[in-house]
Design an enzyme around this catalytic site. Structure first.
Site, PDB file in Angstrom:
ATOM      1  N   GLU A  44      -5.618  -4.476  10.485  1.00 60.22           N
ATOM      2  CA  GLU A  44      -4.591  -3.469  10.729  1.00 60.22           C
ATOM      3  C   GLU A  44      -4.942  -2.673  11.979  1.00 60.22           C
ATOM      4  O   GLU A  44      -5.793  -1.765  11.914  1.00 60.22           O
ATOM      5  CB  GLU A  44      -4.497  -2.511   9.539  1.00 60.22           C
ATOM      6  N   ASN A  77       0.860  -1.181   0.000  1.00 58.57           N
ATOM      7  CA  ASN A  77       0.000   0.000   0.000  1.00 58.57           C
ATOM      8  C   ASN A  77       0.898   1.234   0.000  1.00 58.57           C
ATOM      9  O   ASN A  77       1.426   1.611   1.036  1.00 58.57           O
ATOM     10  CB  ASN A  77      -0.896  -0.025   1.255  1.00 58.57           C
TER      11      ASN A  77
HETATM   12  P1  PGA Z   1       2.648   0.649   7.573  1.00 59.61           P
HETATM   13  O1  PGA Z   1       1.219   0.856   6.855  1.00 59.61           O
HETATM   14  O2  PGA Z   1       3.211  -0.640   7.084  1.00 59.61           O
HETATM   15  O3  PGA Z   1       3.458   1.844   7.134  1.00 59.61           O
HETATM   16  O4  PGA Z   1       2.393   0.639   9.041  1.00 59.61           O
HETATM   17  C1  PGA Z   1       0.357  -0.225   6.652  1.00 59.61           C
HETATM   18  C2  PGA Z   1      -0.935   0.258   6.053  1.00 59.61           C
HETATM   19  O5  PGA Z   1      -1.414   1.334   6.411  1.00 59.61           O
HETATM   20  O6  PGA Z   1      -1.534  -0.433   5.194  1.00 59.61           O
END
Ligand code: PGA
Length: 255
Positions: free
Chosen positions: A171, A10
């Site tokens: 998440e 992402n």
């Molecule tokens: P991060 O983001 O790996 O930078 O914590 C993950 C996400 O928001 O999908």
């Protein structure tokens, strides 16, 4: 049935044309395990370029293109929105839906998220449905209630059977972009809860859904997280912007 492992990048509102090129060339060098799919989700303006380059560079088949959002509407007078048909023309196969940044900054409700999931499935694309609790919700032991409230409107709207075509990304909001990863045990416990929640409707479907963990996943912590029985890969933000680190995450992932 063995679930597929999925590693999704992402990029959020980051990246540029040169990162697209570097990533395609870099990912083409990675030896992926048989049961692993990789999904790269750049911003909308780069989708067509990605799919064009993927063709010219002969990108390996298990690397796919995803978008970070989509409209819940099919087409029409919705200035600034992007439809599933448009995504399909750019060879998009996966769509991130209900990311916590969309829910918190752009006020997307769980019912809007459910409409988007419906639209994505109707178009024959795969939604990556994001769910997760905030820090205060976890501290107040509301995690399971929050996840249930985020999942239930989607179950009500598409029915449990269609979850066989849905990927879920858990998440925890407090772990996104903070460097505070959930411990593998904590992540596993929450993933198990999500699977059990789906199993209330169908244990068969629950066993088939790929559940990804997201929140400060990196090359150093991915192996232990992905080794958990109910974690089937990850949704990677910051670490997916670094080609070498993302390559390690992809190649570390066992099918
Ligand atoms: P991060 O983001 O790996 O930078 O914590 C993950 C996400 O928001 O999908």
């Amino acid at each position: 049935m063995k679930r597929r492992s999925i590693i999704a990048a992402n990029w959020k509102m980051n990246g540029n044309l040169s990162l697209i090129t570097e990533m395609i060339i870099g990912l083409n060098e990675v030896q992926l395990a048989e049961n692993v799919d990789v999904v790269v989700c750049p911003s909308f303006p780069y989708l067509a370029t990605f799919s064009h380059l993927a063709q010219t560079e002969n990108l390996q088949q298990s690397i796919h293109l995803g978008s970070q959002n989509v409209s819940e509407q099919k087409s029409g007078a919705y200035t600034g929105e992007i439809s599933t048909d448009m995504l399909k023309e750019c060879a998009v196969q996966y769509v991130i839906v209900g990311h916590s940044e969309r829910r918190s900054i752009y006020k997307e409700t769980s019912s809007l998220v459910a409409q988007k999931v419906t639209q994505v499935l109707d178009a024959g694309l795969t939604p990556i449905l994001c769910v997760g609790e905030s820090e205060s919700e976890r501290e107040n032991e509301q995690t399971n209630a929050v996840l249930s409230a985020q999942l239930q409107p989607v179950i009500d709207s598409i029915g449990i059977e269609k979850f066989k075509d849905v990927v879920i990304a858990y998440e925890p909001v407090w772990a996104i972009g903070t460097g505070k990863t959930a411990s593998p045990e904590m992540a596993q416990e929450t993933h198990r809860f999500i699977r059990e929640f789906l199993a209330l409707n169908s244990s068969d479907i629950a066993a088939k859904v790929s559940l990804l963990y997201g929140g400060s996943v990196n090359a150093a912590n991915c192996e232990t997280l992905f080794a958990q029985p109910d974690i089937d890969g990850g949704l990677i933000g910051g670490a997916s912007l670094k080609v070498d680190e993302f390559k390690i995450i992809c190649s570390t992932t066992k099918g």
